[in-house]
Scaffold this motif. Sequence first.
Motif, PDB file in Angstrom:
ATOM      1  N   UNK A 608       6.908   7.575 -17.270  1.00  0.00           N
ATOM      2  CA  UNK A 608       6.454   8.316 -16.651  1.00  0.00           C
ATOM      3  C   UNK A 608       4.484   6.636 -16.561  1.00  0.00           C
ATOM      4  N   UNK A 609       4.567   6.413 -17.566  1.00  0.00           N
ATOM      5  CA  UNK A 609       3.420   4.684 -17.314  1.00  0.00           C
ATOM      6  C   UNK A 609       3.447   4.524 -16.016  1.00  0.00           C
ATOM      7  N   UNK A 610       4.832   3.887 -15.897  1.00  0.00           N
ATOM      8  CA  UNK A 610       4.604   2.734 -15.246  1.00  0.00           C
ATOM      9  C   UNK A 610       4.851   3.394 -13.349  1.00  0.00           C
ATOM     10  N   UNK A 611       5.646   5.434 -13.217  1.00  0.00           N
ATOM     11  CA  UNK A 611       5.281   5.805 -12.010  1.00  0.00           C
ATOM     12  C   UNK A 611       3.914   5.759 -11.718  1.00  0.00           C
ATOM     13  N   UNK A 612       3.052   6.379 -13.465  1.00  0.00           N
ATOM     14  CA  UNK A 612       1.821   6.833 -12.753  1.00  0.00           C
ATOM     15  C   UNK A 612       1.420   5.589 -11.827  1.00  0.00           C
ATOM     16  N   UNK A 613       1.043   4.462 -12.745  1.00  0.00           N
ATOM     17  CA  UNK A 613       0.796   2.552 -12.472  1.00  0.00           C
ATOM     18  C   UNK A 613       1.065   2.613 -10.563  1.00  0.00           C
ATOM     19  N   UNK A 614       2.497   3.074  -9.820  1.00  0.00           N
ATOM     20  CA  UNK A 614       2.394   2.904  -8.990  1.00  0.00           C
ATOM     21  C   UNK A 614       1.804   3.784  -8.128  1.00  0.00           C
ATOM     22  N   UNK A 615       2.043   4.907  -8.428  1.00  0.00           N
ATOM     23  CA  UNK A 615       1.645   6.396  -8.089  1.00  0.00           C
ATOM     24  C   UNK A 615      -0.439   5.901  -7.877  1.00  0.00           C
ATOM     25  N   UNK A 616      -0.446   5.438  -8.691  1.00  0.00           N
ATOM     26  CA  UNK A 616      -1.655   5.131  -8.548  1.00  0.00           C
ATOM     27  C   UNK A 616      -2.392   3.416  -7.483  1.00  0.00           C
ATOM     28  N   UNK A 617      -1.266   3.269  -7.400  1.00  0.00           N
ATOM     29  CA  UNK A 617      -1.697   1.552  -6.561  1.00  0.00           C
ATOM     30  C   UNK A 617      -1.553   2.102  -5.063  1.00  0.00           C
ATOM     31  N   UNK A 618       0.319   2.656  -4.725  1.00  0.00           N
ATOM     32  CA  UNK A 618       0.368   3.384  -3.430  1.00  0.00           C
ATOM     33  C   UNK A 618      -1.095   4.032  -3.313  1.00  0.00           C
ATOM     34  N   UNK A 619      -1.558   5.211  -3.857  1.00  0.00           N
ATOM     35  CA  UNK A 619      -3.101   5.662  -3.562  1.00  0.00           C
ATOM     36  C   UNK A 619      -4.111   4.484  -2.914  1.00  0.00           C
ATOM     37  N   UNK A 620      -4.295   4.014  -4.095  1.00  0.00           N
ATOM     38  CA  UNK A 620      -5.041   3.108  -3.526  1.00  0.00           C
ATOM     39  C   UNK A 620      -4.974   2.397  -2.661  1.00  0.00           C
ATOM     40  N   UNK A 621      -3.447   1.448  -2.098  1.00  0.00           N
ATOM     41  CA  UNK A 621      -3.229   0.727  -0.934  1.00  0.00           C
ATOM     42  C   UNK A 621      -4.138   1.417   0.305  1.00  0.00           C
ATOM     43  N   UNK A 622      -3.459   2.759   0.375  1.00  0.00           N
ATOM     44  CA  UNK A 622      -3.812   3.653   0.657  1.00  0.00           C
ATOM     45  C   UNK A 622      -5.388   4.167   1.444  1.00  0.00           C
ATOM     46  N   UNK A 623      -5.965   4.285   0.919  1.00  0.00           N
ATOM     47  CA  UNK A 623      -7.225   4.590   0.981  1.00  0.00           C
ATOM     48  C   UNK A 623      -7.724   3.548   2.044  1.00  0.00           C
ATOM     49  N   UNK A 624      -7.730   2.019   1.567  1.00  0.00           N
ATOM     50  CA  UNK A 624      -8.611   0.938   2.148  1.00  0.00           C
ATOM     51  C   UNK A 624      -7.582   0.928   3.890  1.00  0.00           C
ATOM     52  N   UNK A 625      -6.452   0.356   3.533  1.00  0.00           N
ATOM     53  CA  UNK A 625      -5.443   0.679   4.904  1.00  0.00           C
ATOM     54  C   UNK A 625      -7.043   1.698   6.161  1.00  0.00           C
ATOM     55  N   UNK A 626      -6.731   2.790   5.427  1.00  0.00           N
ATOM     56  CA  UNK A 626      -7.805   3.868   6.065  1.00  0.00           C
ATOM     57  C   UNK A 626      -8.861   3.161   6.057  1.00  0.00           C
ATOM     58  N   UNK A 627      -9.568   3.035   5.321  1.00  0.00           N
ATOM     59  CA  UNK A 627     -11.178   2.551   5.307  1.00  0.00           C
ATOM     60  C   UNK A 627     -11.500   1.255   6.224  1.00  0.00           C
ATOM     61  N   UNK A 628     -10.022   0.481   6.412  1.00  0.00           N
ATOM     62  CA  UNK A 628      -9.996  -0.732   6.955  1.00  0.00           C
ATOM     63  C   UNK A 628     -10.045  -0.497   8.649  1.00  0.00           C
ATOM     64  N   UNK A 629      -9.277   0.852   9.254  1.00  0.00           N
ATOM     65  CA  UNK A 629      -9.466   1.099  10.286  1.00  0.00           C
ATOM     66  C   UNK A 629     -10.066   2.836  10.824  1.00  0.00           C
ATOM     67  N   UNK A 630     -11.540   2.575  10.329  1.00  0.00           N
ATOM     68  CA  UNK A 630     -12.176   3.490   9.996  1.00  0.00           C
ATOM     69  C   UNK A 630     -11.619   5.093  10.296  1.00  0.00           C
ATOM     70  N   UNK A 631     -10.855   5.002   9.604  1.00  0.00           N
ATOM     71  CA  UNK A 631      -9.938   6.800   9.836  1.00  0.00           C
ATOM     72  C   UNK A 631     -10.709   7.794   8.658  1.00  0.00           C
ATOM     73  N   UNK A 632     -11.404   7.375   7.407  1.00  0.00           N
ATOM     74  CA  UNK A 632     -12.109   7.780   6.944  1.00  0.00           C
ATOM     75  C   UNK A 632     -13.903   7.866   7.051  1.00  0.00           C
TER      76      UNK A 632
END
Length: 632
Positions: A608-632
Motif C-alpha cells: 500500500x505504501x508504493x500504491x499511495x506513492x504512485x497515486x500521489x505522483x499521478x495526481x500531481x502530474x495531472x494537476x501540473x498538466x492542467x495548470x500548464x494548459x490553463x484548465x485550472x
Amino acid sequence: MSLFLLLLLLINPTIKKIELINTKPILTVLVDDSKSIPFFNETKNITIFLSEIKNDKSINEKFDINSFSFGSDLKPLDSLSFIENETNVSKAITAANDLYEDKIAPIILLSDGNQTIGNDYEFINSKQKIYPIVFGDTVQYKDLKIAQLNVNKYSYIKNKFPVEVFLNYEGKENVSSQFSIYKEGKTVFTKNIQFSETNNIQTILTNITSSKEGLQYYTASINKIEGEKNTKNNSKIFSVEVIDEQTKVLILTSVLHPDLGVLKKSIESNKQRSVDVFLIDKFKFNINDYQLVIFNQPNNKFNKVLNEVKTNNNNYLLISGTNSDWNFINKQQLGFKKNTLNQTENYGAIFSDSFLTFLQKDIGFNQFPPLKDQFGSVDISKEHQILLYQNINGLETKQPLLVTLEENNQKSGVLFGEGLWKWRATSFLNSNSFQDFDAFIGNLVQYLASNKKRNRLEVNAESLYPANATIQISAFYTDKNYLFDSRASLEITVTNSATKEVVNNPFSLINNAYQTEIENLIAGDYDYKVSVNGQNIHRYGKFKVTEYQIEEQFTNADSEKLQKLANRTGGKLFFKDEIEELKKILLEDKSFYTTQKSISKDQNLIDWKWVLFVVTGLLSIEWFIRKYYGKI
C-alpha cells in the motif's frame, strides 16, 4: 489510473503464505552459586566446565543454551560470585521445569549436591532429563556434627528450660566423644557419647536452669574425633531470653466444665504462673491480687466483679458458651455485643495471618473440633485484632472466634465458644505433645496479663543469626489512636559492639508491616536502634551474628543423592573430569531433536505504501498538466 489504483487499494487482495520455523531443544544449565563451592575449592573447575559447555560448537548447533545460577532462588546467570548462603536444588529444578514446560529442555546440574533448605530433590518429579555433574570431594571422611538444636525462645528466671540436641556421625569406626554446653566459658552440661556405623544418631535432652535475667547466649559443642576433617559443624550457638515474671491468674465460672481444668493445666505449665479457680458464688477475695481474670460463661451473678474490673481497668479474658447470659453481657458496655438467637451452633476455627497483637503460629487450628456457643452475630466497637475467625459447617466467615481488644491501657480477650478441652486433646494427638496448645494459651495469657503500656513502635527481630545470613527485621508502627500508620518513614541503625562500625538501612512497607534486610554483617555482637523519622519514637535491641556457616557443614559432595536424581529422571551422573562423555551423550541422544512448525500467514498482494506513492505522483502530474494548459 489513479482511481483504479485507489479501488485496488480498497479491495486489498491477499494470499496465504506458509512459513516453516525450526525450534532447537533447550539445554538448561543450572550452576550452584553457594558458598559450599569455594569451601570445596571448586570455583575454578566449575567456571571452566561451564565455559566449555557454552562455547562448544557442536552443542550450540544442536541446542539453545540457557544458563542459570541458584542459591536459595533461581536467577539468570550473569556472573558467578559463590556468595549464596543457602542452597535449594529442588526449587531450582522445579523452576526450570516450569519455565520450559512444553519444550524439550534437558538439564545439566553443576553442584556438590548438598542442599540446606527446601524439599528433598532426590524425590523430585521432572519431565526433563537431568545430568548432574559432581563437584567437590567425594571421599567419605569421619565426621561428627550437631544436626539440629531445639530450644524455647523464652524462659523464666530460676526455671529450667529444655534443650534438645540431635548429633550425627558419619563413619565406619567406633568412636567416642564428649558433648558439652557452655555459658560465658563455664560448662553447664556435659555428657560422654559413643557412636558406631549402625548407632550413628544420638539425641540429648537436658534441662538448664535460668539464673540470670535478660538475653543469655549458650554454646553447644561436641569434641573433635581423630581424623575428622570438618569441625565447623561441631558447635552451635543458641540463645534464650530469661524473663523475671510472676503471674497470678483468677478463673471465675458460673458452671463446672472440663475447660477449667484444661486452662489451669495449660497456664501452670509455666511454673511462673499460678491459677485459682472459683465458682462465682464462692469468690470472696480481692480481684486486684491477680494480673488476669478469666470469666467463664458469665451471667448476672458476675455483675459486681465486672463493675470492679471496669472501674480498676483490670485485664480480663471472657469465654462464652451455651450457659452464658448474653443479655447481661451486652448491657456491660465491654466494647462487644452478640445478638443471639435461642439456639446453639458449632464454630470451627480459621487462623488469621494478619494478627499482629502478639506472635502466634498456626498450630493446626482449622483441624481442631468446633467450639459450641449460642448462635448470633458479633459486633465489636473497640479497637481489636482477630486471631481466629469462625468456620460454620465449612463456610469461612468474617465473624471472630477469638479476638483481643485494647483501650485506655486495658487489655481484654473474648473466646466465643466452649470446648477448649477438645482442642488440647486434639493437639496432643497431632503432635504427641501438649506443648503447642499450652504455648498458645501461654502467649494469650502473657499478653493479657502484662500491664505494660502499648508502644506505638514494635520491632520483631531474632536474637541470633548465622554468619553472612540476610538479617530480616520487621516493625509495626501506629498513630496516636493505635491504628497502623502506613505513611511513616522508618530507619534502623546497626552498630557493631566491638568495631563500632555503623550500618543504616531504611524500612520498606510490605502489607501491614515495615520490613528491612541487612546483609554482609561479620560475626559479632550488634546493637540496633529503630527510629521513626520526624517523630521522637525509638526502639532499641541487640542481636548476635555467629560464625556458623550452614554451607560449610558438609565434608564431601553428595554424589549418592545426585545419582538417585539422575536415575529417577532418566539422565546420567558425571564427574567434573567427564565433560567429553557428557557432550557425547547429549549429541547422540535422539530424544533431543529439532522440531519444525509451519505457520500460515495472510500476506498483502500489493504494497500500500508504493500504491499511495504512485497515486500521489499521478495526481500531481495531472494537476501540473492542467495548470500548464490553463484548465485550472
